[in-house]
Each structure stands twice: as C-alpha cells, then as structure tokens.
Write a protein that holds these residues in place. Sequence first.
Motif, PDB file in Angstrom:
ATOM      1  N   UNK A 118       1.892  -2.269  10.488  1.00  0.00           N
ATOM      2  CA  UNK A 118       2.485  -1.846  11.739  1.00  0.00           C
ATOM      3  C   UNK A 118       1.325  -2.292  12.903  1.00  0.00           C
ATOM      4  N   UNK A 119       0.064  -2.375  12.981  1.00  0.00           N
ATOM      5  CA  UNK A 119      -0.747  -2.187  13.957  1.00  0.00           C
ATOM      6  C   UNK A 119      -0.811  -3.760  14.446  1.00  0.00           C
ATOM      7  N   UNK A 120      -0.384  -4.741  13.422  1.00  0.00           N
ATOM      8  CA  UNK A 120      -0.332  -6.134  14.137  1.00  0.00           C
ATOM      9  C   UNK A 120       0.759  -6.451  14.742  1.00  0.00           C
ATOM     10  N   UNK A 121       1.743  -5.750  14.731  1.00  0.00           N
ATOM     11  CA  UNK A 121       2.972  -5.722  15.768  1.00  0.00           C
ATOM     12  C   UNK A 121       3.221  -4.773  16.958  1.00  0.00           C
ATOM     13  N   UNK A 122       2.382  -3.741  16.759  1.00  0.00           N
ATOM     14  CA  UNK A 122       2.562  -2.534  17.640  1.00  0.00           C
ATOM     15  C   UNK A 122       1.253  -1.912  18.291  1.00  0.00           C
ATOM     16  N   UNK A 123       1.092  -1.295  19.299  1.00  0.00           N
ATOM     17  CA  UNK A 123      -0.119  -1.261  19.967  1.00  0.00           C
ATOM     18  C   UNK A 123      -0.327   0.353  19.511  1.00  0.00           C
ATOM     19  N   UNK A 124      -0.819   0.470  18.077  1.00  0.00           N
ATOM     20  CA  UNK A 124      -1.187   1.603  17.811  1.00  0.00           C
ATOM     21  C   UNK A 124      -2.481   2.526  18.102  1.00  0.00           C
ATOM     22  N   UNK A 125      -2.533   3.632  18.252  1.00  0.00           N
ATOM     23  CA  UNK A 125      -3.938   4.066  18.200  1.00  0.00           C
ATOM     24  C   UNK A 125      -4.435   4.484  16.936  1.00  0.00           C
ATOM     25  N   UNK A 126      -5.762   4.512  16.956  1.00  0.00           N
ATOM     26  CA  UNK A 126      -6.646   4.564  15.884  1.00  0.00           C
ATOM     27  C   UNK A 126      -6.258   6.103  15.312  1.00  0.00           C
ATOM     28  N   UNK A 127      -6.044   6.242  13.836  1.00  0.00           N
ATOM     29  CA  UNK A 127      -5.825   7.330  13.164  1.00  0.00           C
ATOM     30  C   UNK A 127      -6.805   7.819  11.867  1.00  0.00           C
ATOM     31  N   UNK A 128      -6.615   8.855  11.396  1.00  0.00           N
ATOM     32  CA  UNK A 128      -7.452   9.325  10.503  1.00  0.00           C
ATOM     33  C   UNK A 128      -6.443   9.569   9.411  1.00  0.00           C
ATOM     34  N   UNK A 129      -6.406   9.032   8.326  1.00  0.00           N
ATOM     35  CA  UNK A 129      -5.103   9.470   7.191  1.00  0.00           C
ATOM     36  C   UNK A 129      -5.996  10.068   6.017  1.00  0.00           C
ATOM     37  N   UNK A 130      -5.418  11.340   5.684  1.00  0.00           N
ATOM     38  CA  UNK A 130      -5.992  12.138   4.777  1.00  0.00           C
ATOM     39  C   UNK A 130      -4.920  12.371   3.450  1.00  0.00           C
ATOM     40  N   UNK A 131      -5.054  12.206   2.398  1.00  0.00           N
ATOM     41  CA  UNK A 131      -4.021  12.038   1.398  1.00  0.00           C
ATOM     42  C   UNK A 131      -4.579  12.985   0.405  1.00  0.00           C
ATOM     43  N   UNK A 132      -3.839  14.033   0.028  1.00  0.00           N
ATOM     44  CA  UNK A 132      -4.029  14.927  -1.106  1.00  0.00           C
ATOM     45  C   UNK A 132      -3.175  14.426  -2.197  1.00  0.00           C
ATOM     46  N   UNK A 133      -3.691  13.695  -3.400  1.00  0.00           N
ATOM     47  CA  UNK A 133      -3.011  13.057  -4.258  1.00  0.00           C
ATOM     48  C   UNK A 133      -2.719  14.066  -5.589  1.00  0.00           C
ATOM     49  N   UNK A 134      -1.428  14.447  -5.531  1.00  0.00           N
ATOM     50  CA  UNK A 134      -1.041  15.304  -6.830  1.00  0.00           C
ATOM     51  C   UNK A 134       0.082  14.376  -7.767  1.00  0.00           C
ATOM     52  N   UNK A 135       0.666  13.448  -7.460  1.00  0.00           N
ATOM     53  CA  UNK A 135       1.625  12.715  -8.129  1.00  0.00           C
ATOM     54  C   UNK A 135       0.825  11.731  -8.980  1.00  0.00           C
ATOM     55  N   UNK A 136       0.831  11.859 -10.531  1.00  0.00           N
ATOM     56  CA  UNK A 136       0.065  11.053 -11.143  1.00  0.00           C
ATOM     57  C   UNK A 136       0.199   9.415 -10.922  1.00  0.00           C
ATOM     58  N   UNK A 137      -0.855   8.755 -11.254  1.00  0.00           N
ATOM     59  CA  UNK A 137      -1.118   7.306 -10.834  1.00  0.00           C
ATOM     60  C   UNK A 137      -0.609   6.523 -12.022  1.00  0.00           C
ATOM     61  N   UNK A 138       0.080   5.287 -11.626  1.00  0.00           N
ATOM     62  CA  UNK A 138       0.647   4.511 -12.760  1.00  0.00           C
ATOM     63  C   UNK A 138       1.489   5.169 -14.014  1.00  0.00           C
ATOM     64  N   UNK A 139       2.407   5.896 -13.272  1.00  0.00           N
ATOM     65  CA  UNK A 139       3.082   6.911 -14.105  1.00  0.00           C
ATOM     66  C   UNK A 139       4.436   6.684 -14.019  1.00  0.00           C
TER      67      UNK A 139
END
Length: 269
Positions: A72-93
Amino acid sequence: MLVFPNAKINIGLNIVEKRSDGFHNIESCFYPVGWSDALEIMPAGKLSFHSDGIAIPGNASDNLCLKAYQILAADYDLPLVSIHLLKAIPIGAGLGGGSSDAAFVITVLNSQFDLKISLEKQQDYARRLGSDCAFFVVNKPVYCYEKGDRFENIDLSLTGKWIVLINPGIHISTAEAYAGVKPELSGNDLRNLLKEPISKWKSEVKNDFEAALFLKYPLLKTIKQSLYEYGADYAAMSGSGSTLYGIFEKEIDLSAYFQRYKIWQGMLK
C-alpha cells in the motif's frame, strides 16, 4: 487500531488441475471461523513489526503484515506505523491465519488513514500476498476457484451451529500436501452438494488432500473419526491440514478429550 484477524475453514476441496505457473486450480468453499489473532497498528516514528504468542518462522522483515504495508505504501502516502501481532492461530494448519493477518493490515490501513480503497482493489492488493488472502477482505462464505483467489457468492449459512477445531501440531507443507494428489475434475458441483442437508455431506463433500495425508499421518484420520463418534454432523480436514474440524448441531465441549492438542470451540456466524 486493534482488530482480530480470524481463521477460515475449507468445506470441500477439489484439486482440479496444475497450472502452467506451478500453482493449482481448486474448488472449495471458504467459511470464516472465530479462532483469531490480535493485530494492533499504531502511527510511529519508524516502521516496525513485532509478534508474540506462537513463534513465527523466518525473519520478521519478511512477514506478510509488513509486506501488506509496503504494497500500500508504494501507492499511497502512508505514515510510518508499528505493527504488533499476537499470534494464536496455528501456523501451517490449513486455517489461513497468516493470510488473514496480511489482509487485515490492508483493511485496517484503509480505514485508519481514510485511503478510500474499494473492496475490489483491496482484494487485488491481497491477491499479491497469497492465494487465499483476498478472502479475508470481505470475510464471508464464498465458493472459490482458480488458485483459491476468485470468488462467487454462495447461499450457505451455518449460523448457530457449533464448531470444534483440533490441531495436532503436525506441520504439513503445501508441497508435501500436493505431492500426494492427482488433480482431476470432480464429478459433482460442490455448489450443488452444499445445498444438500449437512447430514449428507459426509459421503459427498470431500477434501482431496485427505486420502494421501491420512495414510501418511494416521492420527489425522483418527481425529476425524473421533469427531464423528462425538456426534459431528460433518467433519473434515481444513485445507492442506493438519487441522480437523467437526460441525455440531448444538454446543459441545470436547476439550477434555483432546487435551494434547490445540483446540478451539465456538459458534459459527
């Protein structure tokens, strides 16, 4: 902004043909379920990604959440952000958790910064991240085809039914799953099969990955059989596994019977 990217299940999965680009064309029904991660996106002085909960393999810089921001940042003037993910869904499942996280980044950024991107264009951005990412933009039951990234509305509601998902922790790569499948056209139209009462799905609605993977990992077959023994109207493996699910008419608690595995139980919407 805090959101909760949810998982999905496959109801039926036919591997139709191998494509010239190395992917496969499939036919399936994607249905959202409530097993969720937690995702927070906040304006910040620098772009960052951090995750807690289930460990995510690979470098954080390669995470799909960051890639979604960068697209999205390549096409829109986005502000910088911090992204925090709490992962609960099993991976590769077989639950689409990573795809959901990435798609939610797109929808959150669109809303949070008033980008006014249409749903169709958000789906196009999501398709660049993974075959099932686009599903989570609208996040409602659909019949999917081609790579699993093209959708058709389907008249299917399981609202009020109870679902139990069991993940035994067996990691099955996409390459491993497809190695045991011979693509072929299905003799039945999945859209028509899903119009039948759920009691008929057991003998008609198939996941093409199950046959080979159940031979290689007998535990998966055992869990599916157990779900039927506990009264499921329909049970199957989701995607390329290794999560199994059972759909029940009424609420049921199976946590005591599957203590060794990750389990999620809840009502379908």
